[in-house]
Structure formats: structure tokens, C-alpha cells
Write an enzyme that holds these catalytic residues in place. Structure first.
Site, PDB file in Angstrom:
ATOM      1  N   HIS A 522       0.853  -1.185   0.000  1.00  0.00           N
ATOM      2  CA  HIS A 522       0.000   0.000   0.000  1.00  0.00           C
ATOM      3  C   HIS A 522       0.887   1.232   0.000  1.00  0.00           C
ATOM      4  CE1 HIS A 522      -3.088  -2.721   2.321  1.00  0.00           C
ATOM      5  NE2 HIS A 522      -2.896  -3.107   1.080  1.00  0.00           N
TER       6      HIS A 522
HETATM    7  C1  LIG Z   1       0.088  -9.307  -1.435  1.00  0.00           C
HETATM    8  C2  LIG Z   1      -0.830  -8.151  -1.713  1.00  0.00           C
HETATM    9  C3  LIG Z   1      -2.044  -8.057  -1.067  1.00  0.00           C
HETATM   10  C4  LIG Z   1      -2.895  -6.980  -1.320  1.00  0.00           C
HETATM   11  N1  LIG Z   1      -4.106  -6.955  -0.712  1.00  0.00           N
HETATM   12  C5  LIG Z   1      -4.945  -5.919  -0.929  1.00  0.00           C
HETATM   13  C6  LIG Z   1      -6.233  -5.885  -0.322  1.00  0.00           C
HETATM   14  O1  LIG Z   1      -6.638  -6.805   0.376  1.00  0.00           O
HETATM   15  N2  LIG Z   1      -7.011  -4.806  -0.550  1.00  0.00           N
HETATM   16  C7  LIG Z   1      -6.613  -3.761  -1.317  1.00  0.00           C
HETATM   17  O2  LIG Z   1      -7.352  -2.789  -1.435  1.00  0.00           O
HETATM   18  N3  LIG Z   1      -5.414  -3.784  -1.942  1.00  0.00           N
HETATM   19  C8  LIG Z   1      -4.577  -4.839  -1.763  1.00  0.00           C
HETATM   20  N4  LIG Z   1      -3.368  -4.875  -2.410  1.00  0.00           N
HETATM   21  C9  LIG Z   1      -3.007  -3.746  -3.271  1.00  0.00           C
HETATM   22  C10 LIG Z   1      -3.574  -3.902  -4.680  1.00  0.00           C
HETATM   23  O3  LIG Z   1      -3.077  -5.064  -5.266  1.00  0.00           O
HETATM   24  C11 LIG Z   1      -3.209  -2.658  -5.495  1.00  0.00           C
HETATM   25  O4  LIG Z   1      -3.779  -1.521  -4.878  1.00  0.00           O
HETATM   26  C12 LIG Z   1      -3.733  -2.705  -6.921  1.00  0.00           C
HETATM   27  O5  LIG Z   1      -3.423  -3.922  -7.537  1.00  0.00           O
HETATM   28  C13 LIG Z   1      -3.153  -1.532  -7.702  1.00  0.00           C
HETATM   29  O6  LIG Z   1      -3.614  -1.545  -9.028  1.00  0.00           O
HETATM   30  P1  LIG Z   1      -2.843  -0.697 -10.138  1.00  0.00           P
HETATM   31  O7  LIG Z   1      -3.586  -0.860 -11.409  1.00  0.00           O
HETATM   32  O8  LIG Z   1      -2.619   0.683  -9.626  1.00  0.00           O
HETATM   33  O9  LIG Z   1      -1.365  -1.335 -10.240  1.00  0.00           O
HETATM   34  P2  LIG Z   1      -0.854  -2.824 -10.492  1.00  0.00           P
HETATM   35  O10 LIG Z   1      -1.844  -3.837 -10.171  1.00  0.00           O
HETATM   36  O11 LIG Z   1       0.462  -2.923  -9.808  1.00  0.00           O
HETATM   37  O12 LIG Z   1      -0.612  -2.862 -12.065  1.00  0.00           O
HETATM   38  C14 LIG Z   1       0.425  -2.151 -12.674  1.00  0.00           C
HETATM   39  C15 LIG Z   1       0.876  -2.898 -13.921  1.00  0.00           C
HETATM   40  O13 LIG Z   1       1.750  -2.038 -14.652  1.00  0.00           O
HETATM   41  C16 LIG Z   1       2.826  -2.774 -15.160  1.00  0.00           C
HETATM   42  N5  LIG Z   1       3.935  -1.845 -15.361  1.00  0.00           N
HETATM   43  C17 LIG Z   1       4.649  -1.175 -14.426  1.00  0.00           C
HETATM   44  N6  LIG Z   1       5.579  -0.400 -14.995  1.00  0.00           N
HETATM   45  C18 LIG Z   1       5.456  -0.565 -16.338  1.00  0.00           C
HETATM   46  C19 LIG Z   1       6.140  -0.030 -17.452  1.00  0.00           C
HETATM   47  N7  LIG Z   1       7.121   0.860 -17.305  1.00  0.00           N
HETATM   48  N8  LIG Z   1       5.768  -0.441 -18.677  1.00  0.00           N
HETATM   49  C20 LIG Z   1       4.763  -1.332 -18.860  1.00  0.00           C
HETATM   50  N9  LIG Z   1       4.070  -1.882 -17.815  1.00  0.00           N
HETATM   51  C21 LIG Z   1       4.420  -1.487 -16.587  1.00  0.00           C
HETATM   52  C22 LIG Z   1       3.094  -3.816 -14.089  1.00  0.00           C
HETATM   53  O14 LIG Z   1       3.787  -4.926 -14.617  1.00  0.00           O
HETATM   54  C23 LIG Z   1       1.689  -4.149 -13.601  1.00  0.00           C
HETATM   55  O15 LIG Z   1       1.145  -5.237 -14.298  1.00  0.00           O
HETATM   56  C24 LIG Z   1      -2.510  -5.949  -2.214  1.00  0.00           C
HETATM   57  C25 LIG Z   1      -1.289  -6.060  -2.882  1.00  0.00           C
HETATM   58  C26 LIG Z   1      -0.464  -7.156  -2.657  1.00  0.00           C
HETATM   59  C27 LIG Z   1       0.805  -7.275  -3.426  1.00  0.00           C
END
Ligand SMILES: Cc1cc2nc3c(=O)[nH]c(=O)nc-3n(C[C@H](O)[C@H](O)[C@H](O)COP(=O)(O)OP(=O)(O)OC[C@H]3O[C@@H](n4cnc5c(N)ncnc54)[C@H](O)[C@@H]3O)c2cc1C
Ligand code: SF4
Length: 595
Positions: A522
Site C-alpha cells: 500500500h
Molecule cells: C500481497 C498483496 C495483497 C494486497 N491486498 C490488498 C487488499 O486486500 N485490498 C486492497 O485494497 N489492496 C490490496 N493490495 C493492493 C492492490 O493489489 C493494489 O492496490 C492494486 O493492484 C493496484 O492496481 P494498479 O492498477 O494501480 O497497479 P498494479 O496492479 O500494480 O498494475 C500495474 C501494472 O503495470 C505494469 N507496469 C509497471 N511499470 C510498467 C512499465 N514501465 N511499462 C509497462 N508496464 C508497466 C506492471 O507490470 C503491472 O502489471 C494488495 C497487494 C499485494 C501485493
């Protein structure tokens, strides 16, 4: 100069997690040709996460099989700006994702809404206690620029996309038993019922109720019945298999971006995704006022320029900020002068609690668990208590979860047990099924001393400076954690059948934040949302102040971190931003707010 320039697309989206795929779905349906660039590989719940192979504790939970590879990209870390930051060479404190679905594959699925006071935190404290109450030298507490009432329809929509199960505590202003009485008014109930609770979390609820608190089930993206989401995705009920956090769900039972969104848009004519496509930078026009597209390395490592009218940054909060810094988007934060905004207000999460071992009458069956299975109370979250009396701002929920009893990760023993050998084995056998816990999941205020910038020494596998993280727990949060730890112990004592209690506190006095033990993924702030360009990177619509065709998504937008997990709030914000893109910006591209 990029080696190859591709035909222009309407929208280029960096990252295929929750936010990236939501952006692709909504914008493709709105007639925009969307290209998603994902640095990782394709994968799918139907073929990649099936048991029993997926239930490999070592490979996925401890060798981080689904997560980011720090040999390619990592960050450097230090506690304060007097130290030299060193590279994080192994994942630990947080576990960012990589590949289709991002971290939304191996997440837990706890799904919260922000409290009304969270979104107007500065105004809330100033109105309640006066201007002097917030120590601005130590904390940069800000409003988000978006109110709860404005965000509510978008929070609600996300809950439907992810099929969240829970008990409404405030339905259109009516406070209801069994839910969180402190939540903001919701326009509709959760789309699914709450999870059924096991022994340990039921004991927590009983103990908390005895002390006068109002426990409720943690809102969950682990399905509680067969469900079809608004995009037409079908999900199945959770089996409480216990291989949830750090694992993908082969049962179609944990809401994730692949089954909830990707499958419903993958064949659309306006949608294209390119895997193994690593965005190196966002490119800018010659006058520096707009983005022209992005430069990425394709799967053969060749540099490609993808021109686009709109750039959506969905790379996870930390990597969004890194891309901004290496691309020269926005003004980097300078901790000396406290000017600039990119990298400012980085915050984390503050955890403390009490581990419990029960007497022989209690059997908790910990192998039966799920990522979001648990009960919580919200009496001590932001705005729900008298901050003047307790001496800190922010707060958090106090809860009890039962996520897993996996062989490597779950070995509860009494505090004085040796760490190995015959006595340790005996204790694990005896206590494996008699454990529980109480946790403060605390907020993290932003501080002028905590920030993200570029490291002057270390570079990533592509030669770009690494992101540098400077963070330690602010004094406010240490006070909160100490206080919350004591409340956790009180509830633990009230749980009944308790044999031992062991307190712990990640932000204990005299103990610096450590990047080694897992805490939460987070990471928030660094590109925060707001209404003033001097203190925010994007305006209240998620649009960059100085590049109106760049829209930013994810927890980097949070001005300070909440006492909750971030995905509910960040997806509410994502749908809010997408709404204004579709209904206003696309017709007339321009800054949606005056700077
Ligand atoms: C173990 C764990 C448990 C969690 N539990 C919870 C929970 O219970 N409740 C909750 O609210 N949240 C939880 N989270 C947090 C939640 O997973 C994230 O808030 C959410 O997935 C964020 O989504 P996002 O789209 O911002 O980023 P992400 O899901 O991180 O997606 C970003 C994507 O961008 C790609 N990327 C990055 N840089 C580049 C680049 N330069 N070029 C191309 N692609 C790129 C990455 O490979 C990734 O696939 C948890 C996270 C983890 C790891
Ligand atoms: S606990 Fe439930 S949601 Fe989580 S991986 Fe197992 S079946 Fe899927």
C-alpha cells in the site's frame, strides 16, 4: 531517437492492472482506440493459477512467483536524507505485481471505501480543532479535492465490477446493524452478502462487542456466491482455500482484473494489449505542454515509439512516479525548499497488533482462510474519535483476519519458544490450530521528510536512474501505533480462551521502518491529487496540471494514506477520472481545471 515509430493510437495505457484495464474497457467502449503496454507476460486464471500447482507456498508466497523481478527494476531505500540509499535487492515490505492483471492477481481482496473525513482530511481537522491543530512542519495533510458524495457513485460501480461482499452500515443515511456504522452513506447495498466467519474472527467480534465496539465483516472481493458483474463476467463462490494472498485464484472466486475486466474487452476492436513491452519514458511535445506518446522496449528489446493523443499512467503508484521523474513530467519535489510536487507526500501504512494463542478448547482450522476473511471495528479511524484527546490524526481499522495456514508461512508458537529444533516442532504441532490475532491497520500521514526522487548512483537494467525512497514513520503515526497496539491487546484479552498474547508494532518508538519484513503493498502518494498545483501533481480529475493529455491512476494520487487498503478508493478515483474523460475531455481536450 526511437528506432521504430508506430501508427498513432488514441490512447496508450501503461500497465494492465486494475486501473489500466478499467481505463482500457471504459475508453475502448467510448470509441477510443486503446493500446495497453504491459511489461510482464500474459497469464490467465483458467490456465495459470489452477491447483494443485498454484498451491506452492515456496514458489509463490516466498519466492514471489507472480511478482515484480527486482533484477530488472527496483528502488533504493533509506530512512532519512542523511543516509545513503541502497538498492532493494529482494522483495520484502511490499510486493508489486508484473504481468497481466498486475498486483490485482495476488492481492487479498479486502475492499474498502474511504471515509468522508479521509477525503477532506485537512478541512475536517481544521474545522473541528482549528488551524493550529495540524503541525504543518511535520505533516503535509491535504484534502483530496474530491468529496465522498462526488466519489460515491464510482465507488459503488467498482464494488459491482469486483462483486464485493459485505454488510452495509449506512444505506442512504440509515445506520444498519451488522455493518460499519461509520462509513459514508452508500446509495446501494453491497452486491453480495458478507463472508461467513470462522472461529477466531468470531471470537474477535464477540470480544470487541463486549467492549462496546461495533464489529462488522471486512468487505471482501472473495466471492460469497455465484455472481455476474456489470461487464458480464461470471465469478464463482470462494472455497476458502487459503492460497489467496500472494496467489492467483484458479477458482474464478477472487475478483481480479483478468476475469472481471480483461475477458470482457479483449476481443473488442478498439482494444489491443502488447505484453513484454516495457515503457521507458513518456515523450513530450517540443513546447513541453503535452505528451506525444511513449517509448517502450518490445519483447526483443527494441526501442519503439508509440504515438498517442492521450497517455494513461497505470503502472502502479511507485512506477508512475518513476516514469514521471525519468520523463521530466511535472516538477520534482525538493525536500530542502519544500517546493515541487512529483515524489512529494509519499506515505505507507502503519501496522501494530497482538498475536493470540488460544487454550485447548479452541480449534481455529487456519488452513481454511481467504484473503479478505475477517472482522473489524472502525471506532478509531479518521474522524471517528476525538483526535485532540488521543493526540494524533488519522487512525485505522482494528481487525482480525484468517487468511491462511500454509506450511511455511503459518507456524505460530508461544513467545519463548526456540526458533528451531525439537521444541519448536512440538510447539508448532500444538499451536498450529489454536492461533488468531488482532491488527491495527493504521493510516500514514504525509511528511515533508518522506518522498520519492531519482537515485544519484544506481541505475536499473535499462540504464535509467532507480527510484529512491526516503521514508520513516512520522511521530504522529508512532503515537497512533502505540495507542492502537494497546487497544488491540484489550480486544485480544476480551476474546476468551486466550492462553498467550504477544504484542508487536512495526512503528515502535526507536525502531526505524524496515524494508525487509512484509507489511503491505500500500505505497501511496508521490503524484497526489488536489486543487492547487503547488501541492498536487494532478487536478481533481486525475489530469496532470502541466500536461493535460496525461491522466494518472493508482494510489500515487492519495495525498496521505488511509487507515484502509487502497484498491477500493483508487478504483473509485479511476472511474471518476474516466467519467470526466468520457463526458468532457474527449470532446474538447484541454485542462479540465484552471491552474
Ligand atoms: C500481497 C498483496 C495483497 C494486497 N491486498 C490488498 C487488499 O486486500 N485490498 C486492497 O485494497 N489492496 C490490496 N493490495 C493492493 C492492490 O493489489 C493494489 O492496490 C492494486 O493492484 C493496484 O492496481 P494498479 O492498477 O494501480 O497497479 P498494479 O496492479 O500494480 O498494475 C500495474 C501494472 O503495470 C505494469 N507496469 C509497471 N511499470 C510498467 C512499465 N514501465 N511499462 C509497462 N508496464 C508497466 C506492471 O507490470 C503491472 O502489471 C494488495 C497487494 C499485494 C501485493
Ligand atoms: S480463498 Fe477463495 S478467493 Fe482466495 S484463492 Fe482460494 S478460492 Fe480463490
Amino acid at each position: 531517437m526511437a528506432a521504430r515509430t508506430l501508427p498513432k493510437t488514441d490512447v496508450v495505457i501503461i500497465g494492465s492492472g486494475w486501473t489500466g484495464l478499467a481505463a482500457a474497457y471504459e475508453l475502448a467502449q467510448a470509441g477510443q482506440r486503446c493500446v495497453v503496454l504491459e511489461r510482464g507476460k500474459p497469464r490467465h486464471d483458467a490456465t495459470s493459477f489452477a491447483g494443485p500447482e498454484e498451491h506452492d507456498d515456496l514458489k509463490y508466497a516466498h519466492q514471489y512467483g507472480h511478482m515484480m523481478d527486482v533484477r530488472e527494476q527496483t528502488l533504493t531505500f533509506r530512512n532519512n536524507s542523511d543516509q545513503t540509499a541502497l538498492p532493494m535487492r529482494r522483495l520484502g515490505s511490499f510486493l508489486p505485481g508484473q504481468g497481466l492483471g498486475g498486483a490485482g492477481i495476488h492481492w487479498n481482496g479486502q475492499s474498502w471505501r474511504p471515509l468522508p473525513a479521509d477525503l477532506e482530511m485537512r478541512s475536517h481537522y481544521v474545522e473541528r480543532y482549528g488551524e493550529q491543530f495540524l503541525d504543518d512542519d511535520d505533516m503535509t495533510v491535504q484534502d483530496w479535492g474530491v468529496s465522498y458524495d462526488e466519489l460515491e457513485p464510482f465507488l459503488d460501480f467498482y464494488e459491482k465490477v469486483a462483486g464485493i461482499g459485505g454488510n452495509a452500515g449506512n444505506l442512504n443515511g440509515e445506520i444498519r446493524d451488522g455493518g460499519n456504522p461509520f462509513e459514508g452513506p452508500r446509495s446501494e447495498d453491497y452486491p453480495n452478502p458478507a463472508m461467513k466467519q470462522p472461529v477466531a474472527t468470531t471470537l474477535f467480534a464477540e470480544g470487541a462487542a463486549e467492549l462496546g465496539y461495533k464489529p462488522f465483516p471486512i468487505p471482501s472481493a472473495n466471492m460469497t456466491r455465484a455472481y455476474e458483474n456489470p461487464y458480464g463476467a461470471q465469478l464463482h463462490p470462494c472455497t476458502y482455500c487459503g492460497f489467496c494472498e500472494r496467489f492467483g485464484c484458479g477458482y474464478y472466486a477472487k475478483a481480479d482484473p483478468i476475469i472481471c475486466i480483461y475477458d470482457r474487452i479483449r476481443d473488442h476492436e478498439n482494444f489491443e494489449i502488447r505484453f513484454n513491452s516495457w515503457v521507458m519514458r513518456v515523450d513530450k511535445s517540443s513546447d513541453g505542454k503535452t505528451a506525444t506518446g511513449v517509448t517502450y522496449l518490445d519483447e526483443d528489446g527494441r526501442e519503439v515509439f508509440q504515438p498517442a493523443d492521450i497517455v494513461c499512467m497505470n503502472a502502479y503508484g511507485l512506477w508512475n512516479v518513476h516514469l514521471m521523474l525519468v520523463s521530466g513530467l511535472g516538477t520534482p519535489y525538493d525536500p530542502q525548499s519544500r517546493t515541487g510536487t512529483v515524489g512529494r507526500n509519499y506515505a505507507y501504512q502503519t501496522l501494530a497488533g497482538a498475536n493470540v494463542l488460544f487454550d485447548e478448547e479452541i480449534i481455529t482450522n487456519p488452513f481454511m482462510g481467504a484473503g479478505a476473511l475477517g472482522m473489524a471495528i472502525d471506532e478509531f479511524n479518521t474522524g471517528n474519535y476525538d483526535a485532540a484527546e488521543l493526540g494524533f490524526v488519522g487512525g485505522g481499522y482494528i481487525g482480525s483476519t484468517q487468511t491462511n495456514g500454509r506450511p511455511i508461512g503459518h507456524q505460530p508458537t508461544p513467545p519463548d519458544t526456540p526458533a528451531y529444533g525439537a521444541e519448536w516442532k512440538r510447539a508448532v504441532r500444538e499451536y498450529y490450530s489454536r492461533s488468531g490475532g488482532v491488527l491495527l491497520h493504521g493510516s500514514s500521514v504525509a511528511s515533508p521528510n518522506n518522498y520519492l526522487d531519482l537515485d544519484p548512483t544506481y541505475v536499473d537494467a535499462f540504464g535509467r536512474p532507480l527510484l529512491r525512497m526516503t521514508f520513516d514513520f512520522p511521530e504522529n503515526d508512532r503515537r497512533m501505533a502505540q495507542w492502537g497496539q494497546a487497544r488491540a491487546r484489550e480486544i485480544a484479552e476480551a476474546m476468551g480462551h486466550v492462553e498467550t498474547i504477544a504484542d508487536w508494532n512495526r512503528a515502535a518508538p526507536g525502531q526505524s521502518y524496515s524494508i525487509v519484513p512484509y507489511q503491505t503493498t500500500h505505497n501511496t502518494g508521490g503524484a497526489v491529487i488536489g486543487t492547487d498545483p503547488a501541492t498536487s501533481v494532478v487536478n481533481r480529475y486525475g489530469q496532470m496540471w502541466d500536461h493535460h493529455n496525461v491522466f494518472v491512476f493508482g494510489a500515487c494520487l492519495f495525498p496521505q494514506n488511509l487507515g484502509y487498503n487502497p484498491t477500493g478508493p483508487l478504483m473509485g478515483l479511476a472511474y471518476w477520472t474516466l467519467h470526466y474523460m468520457k463526458t468532457d475531455y474527449l470532446e474538447n481536450p484541454r485542462p479540465l481545471m484552471d491552474a
